[in-house]
Design a protein around this motif. Sequence first.
Motif, PDB file in Angstrom:
ATOM      1  N   UNK A 195      42.241  43.831  33.830  1.00 53.24           N
ATOM      2  CA  UNK A 195      41.698  43.184  32.639  1.00 53.24           C
ATOM      3  C   UNK A 195      40.425  42.409  32.831  1.00 53.24           C
ATOM      4  N   UNK A 196      40.440  41.575  33.543  1.00 55.01           N
ATOM      5  CA  UNK A 196      39.108  40.882  34.089  1.00 55.01           C
ATOM      6  C   UNK A 196      37.832  41.975  34.205  1.00 55.01           C
ATOM      7  N   UNK A 197      38.322  42.796  35.052  1.00 55.93           N
ATOM      8  CA  UNK A 197      37.356  44.033  35.468  1.00 55.93           C
ATOM      9  C   UNK A 197      36.743  44.601  34.285  1.00 55.93           C
ATOM     10  N   UNK A 198      37.767  44.920  33.502  1.00 58.27           N
ATOM     11  CA  UNK A 198      37.426  45.731  32.221  1.00 58.27           C
ATOM     12  C   UNK A 198      36.612  44.816  31.455  1.00 58.27           C
ATOM     13  N   UNK A 199      36.847  43.547  31.158  1.00 60.66           N
ATOM     14  CA  UNK A 199      35.898  42.719  30.324  1.00 60.66           C
ATOM     15  C   UNK A 199      34.517  42.645  30.949  1.00 60.66           C
ATOM     16  N   UNK A 200      34.549  42.386  32.242  1.00 58.32           N
ATOM     17  CA  UNK A 200      33.119  42.254  32.813  1.00 58.32           C
ATOM     18  C   UNK A 200      32.343  43.427  32.856  1.00 58.32           C
ATOM     19  N   UNK A 201      32.921  44.676  33.003  1.00 60.16           N
ATOM     20  CA  UNK A 201      32.309  45.851  32.843  1.00 60.16           C
ATOM     21  C   UNK A 201      31.771  46.141  31.547  1.00 60.16           C
ATOM     22  N   UNK A 202      32.478  45.644  30.432  1.00 66.08           N
ATOM     23  CA  UNK A 202      32.035  45.799  29.179  1.00 66.08           C
ATOM     24  C   UNK A 202      30.750  44.951  28.841  1.00 66.08           C
ATOM     25  N   UNK A 203      30.671  43.897  29.406  1.00 63.17           N
ATOM     26  CA  UNK A 203      29.646  42.945  29.229  1.00 63.17           C
ATOM     27  C   UNK A 203      28.312  43.603  29.989  1.00 63.17           C
ATOM     28  N   UNK A 204      28.750  44.105  31.073  1.00 57.34           N
ATOM     29  CA  UNK A 204      27.477  44.832  31.847  1.00 57.34           C
ATOM     30  C   UNK A 204      26.908  46.034  31.173  1.00 57.34           C
ATOM     31  N   UNK A 205      27.909  46.621  30.600  1.00 57.41           N
ATOM     32  CA  UNK A 205      27.507  48.001  29.740  1.00 57.41           C
ATOM     33  C   UNK A 205      26.647  47.547  28.725  1.00 57.41           C
ATOM     34  N   UNK A 206      26.990  46.500  28.019  1.00 49.80           N
ATOM     35  CA  UNK A 206      26.464  46.333  26.584  1.00 49.80           C
ATOM     36  C   UNK A 206      25.078  45.574  26.853  1.00 49.80           C
ATOM     37  N   UNK A 207      24.982  45.162  27.914  1.00 47.17           N
ATOM     38  CA  UNK A 207      23.791  44.454  28.386  1.00 47.17           C
ATOM     39  C   UNK A 207      22.789  45.299  28.822  1.00 47.17           C
ATOM     40  N   UNK A 208      23.102  46.504  29.445  1.00 47.28           N
ATOM     41  CA  UNK A 208      22.293  47.666  29.913  1.00 47.28           C
ATOM     42  C   UNK A 208      22.089  48.767  28.852  1.00 47.28           C
ATOM     43  N   UNK A 209      23.146  49.261  28.050  1.00 46.66           N
ATOM     44  CA  UNK A 209      22.920  50.244  27.122  1.00 46.66           C
ATOM     45  C   UNK A 209      23.311  49.952  25.778  1.00 46.66           C
ATOM     46  N   UNK A 210      23.734  48.805  25.671  1.00 45.13           N
ATOM     47  CA  UNK A 210      23.715  48.281  24.198  1.00 45.13           C
ATOM     48  C   UNK A 210      25.239  48.336  23.808  1.00 45.13           C
ATOM     49  N   UNK A 211      25.405  49.162  22.607  1.00 45.14           N
ATOM     50  CA  UNK A 211      26.690  49.428  21.947  1.00 45.14           C
ATOM     51  C   UNK A 211      27.454  50.719  22.652  1.00 45.14           C
ATOM     52  N   UNK A 212      26.289  51.635  23.176  1.00 46.49           N
ATOM     53  CA  UNK A 212      26.844  52.671  24.026  1.00 46.49           C
ATOM     54  C   UNK A 212      27.489  52.399  25.507  1.00 46.49           C
ATOM     55  N   UNK A 213      26.989  50.829  25.610  1.00 40.63           N
ATOM     56  CA  UNK A 213      27.589  50.423  27.021  1.00 40.63           C
ATOM     57  C   UNK A 213      29.080  50.332  27.043  1.00 40.63           C
ATOM     58  N   UNK A 214      29.730  50.091  25.830  1.00 42.03           N
ATOM     59  CA  UNK A 214      31.134  49.856  25.949  1.00 42.03           C
ATOM     60  C   UNK A 214      31.805  51.150  26.370  1.00 42.03           C
ATOM     61  N   UNK A 215      31.532  52.404  25.900  1.00 43.92           N
ATOM     62  CA  UNK A 215      32.108  53.763  26.080  1.00 43.92           C
ATOM     63  C   UNK A 215      31.663  53.770  27.550  1.00 43.92           C
ATOM     64  N   UNK A 216      30.400  53.674  28.045  1.00 42.71           N
ATOM     65  CA  UNK A 216      30.183  54.070  29.388  1.00 42.71           C
ATOM     66  C   UNK A 216      30.924  53.123  30.287  1.00 42.71           C
ATOM     67  N   UNK A 217      31.065  52.121  30.095  1.00 36.25           N
ATOM     68  CA  UNK A 217      31.625  50.867  30.962  1.00 36.25           C
ATOM     69  C   UNK A 217      33.009  51.550  30.923  1.00 36.25           C
ATOM     70  N   UNK A 218      33.865  51.644  29.899  1.00 38.96           N
ATOM     71  CA  UNK A 218      35.151  52.476  29.881  1.00 38.96           C
ATOM     72  C   UNK A 218      35.460  53.494  30.848  1.00 38.96           C
TER      73      UNK A 218
END
Length: 428
Positions: A75-98
């Motif tokens: 769960x912690x990894x999922x949260x951090x991956x979401x933050x990284x994705x949003x920083x790099x790709x904006x709203x699309x980063x959530x889907x890409x991080x998942x």
Amino acid sequence: MDDISTSTLAIILGVLVLISAFFSSSETGMMALNKYRLRHLVSKNNIPALRVHKLLARPERLIGLILIGNNLVNIAASAIATIIGMRLYGDYGVLLATIGLTVVILIFAEVTPKTLAAWFPEKIAYPASIILTPMLWLFYPFVFGLNSITNAFLKIFNIKPANENGQTLNPDELRTVVNDANSMIPRKHQDMLLSILDLEKVTVEDVMVPRPDILGIDINNDWKVIVKQLNHGQHTRMLLYRTTVDDAVGYVHAKDILRLTSKTQFSKETLLRAARKITFVPEGTPLNNQLLHFQREKYRIALVVDEYGDIIGLITLEDILEEIVGDFTTNQIPGANDDYHKQKDNTYIVEGSANVRDITKELGWKLPVDGPRTINGLILEYLEEIPKPNVSIRLYGYPVDILDVNDNAIKQVRVHVDLYKAKKAKKP
């Protein structure tokens, strides 16, 4: 999180994936351990084995601990991956991080570590126990609470844990363990262990000496004939009877005969006084029970009787031991057997009185052993009539020529083993 750089978050994410891999591999390694090897090491006071055994003593606690740690990390990894994705790709980063984290978790934190743990459970489980043991103490309140909720939920469906955790083996499972031992147990020893397990399936009538083949001494004969039989006897124990085996008197041991012959007065009377009591056992008695009877009652020979009390054979301790360890009697010619003779053309001349179990064990033939006990009986059951000589049949896949029939019984047959093997090889 805004104050932490993206590169730092990526490093933290990598560490979390590694921790997740640790929990995943630990779970598989613990569950894949050879429980019997573990018990052996525990009996030797092996420290890592003792530590693992203590953890596995309550598997629900161990699994609870691993799942708590694994889920927290994921769960912690999922949260951090979401933050990284949003920083790099904006709203699309959530889907890409998942999507990206799912692939990474599956490959590096699930499939790969669990596969390695399944291949090398001891190399994973023993070191992992060093970390899991203090963690279980640290997170015990959470683990206890989780187990309590889980057990309460299972009770709703009336599901209770097995008392012995499924660690006992029935005879069939134990046979599989012995067969899978391969090079760890020599083939001869495997055969002996399997024979011991099969004793309960084999009865005294399967290995007894049939009544027509019982060698004994008729004490109603002339004394000179009796002395000649005693001097030329091939067995250490000789059955004594009057006229027929049904009127058995007892048996004498070779050492008793030597003691009597050393005396000046050796007669029928002294021979009868030296006779030991003969014991009777019912047909159908399993060999394991009969072996215990021999051991408990301190005797080594018995007569087998049917449901009408008629004598149908003779069983000795040696017969049962040979069923376990194989034939240990001495033949004058190595490899010789009176029941069958191999010919130059690779066929076998087999006596009709040959025991089916002995033939299958010694020659490896695929004949049924749960029916008639002799080749003669097997053929008669198959044909349901007494055949004439020079008749050929296929007996359970084996081409058989009936050579000699006498006194309403098949005396001798020829078995073409090569033709059976050739036919079997042609099957796809």
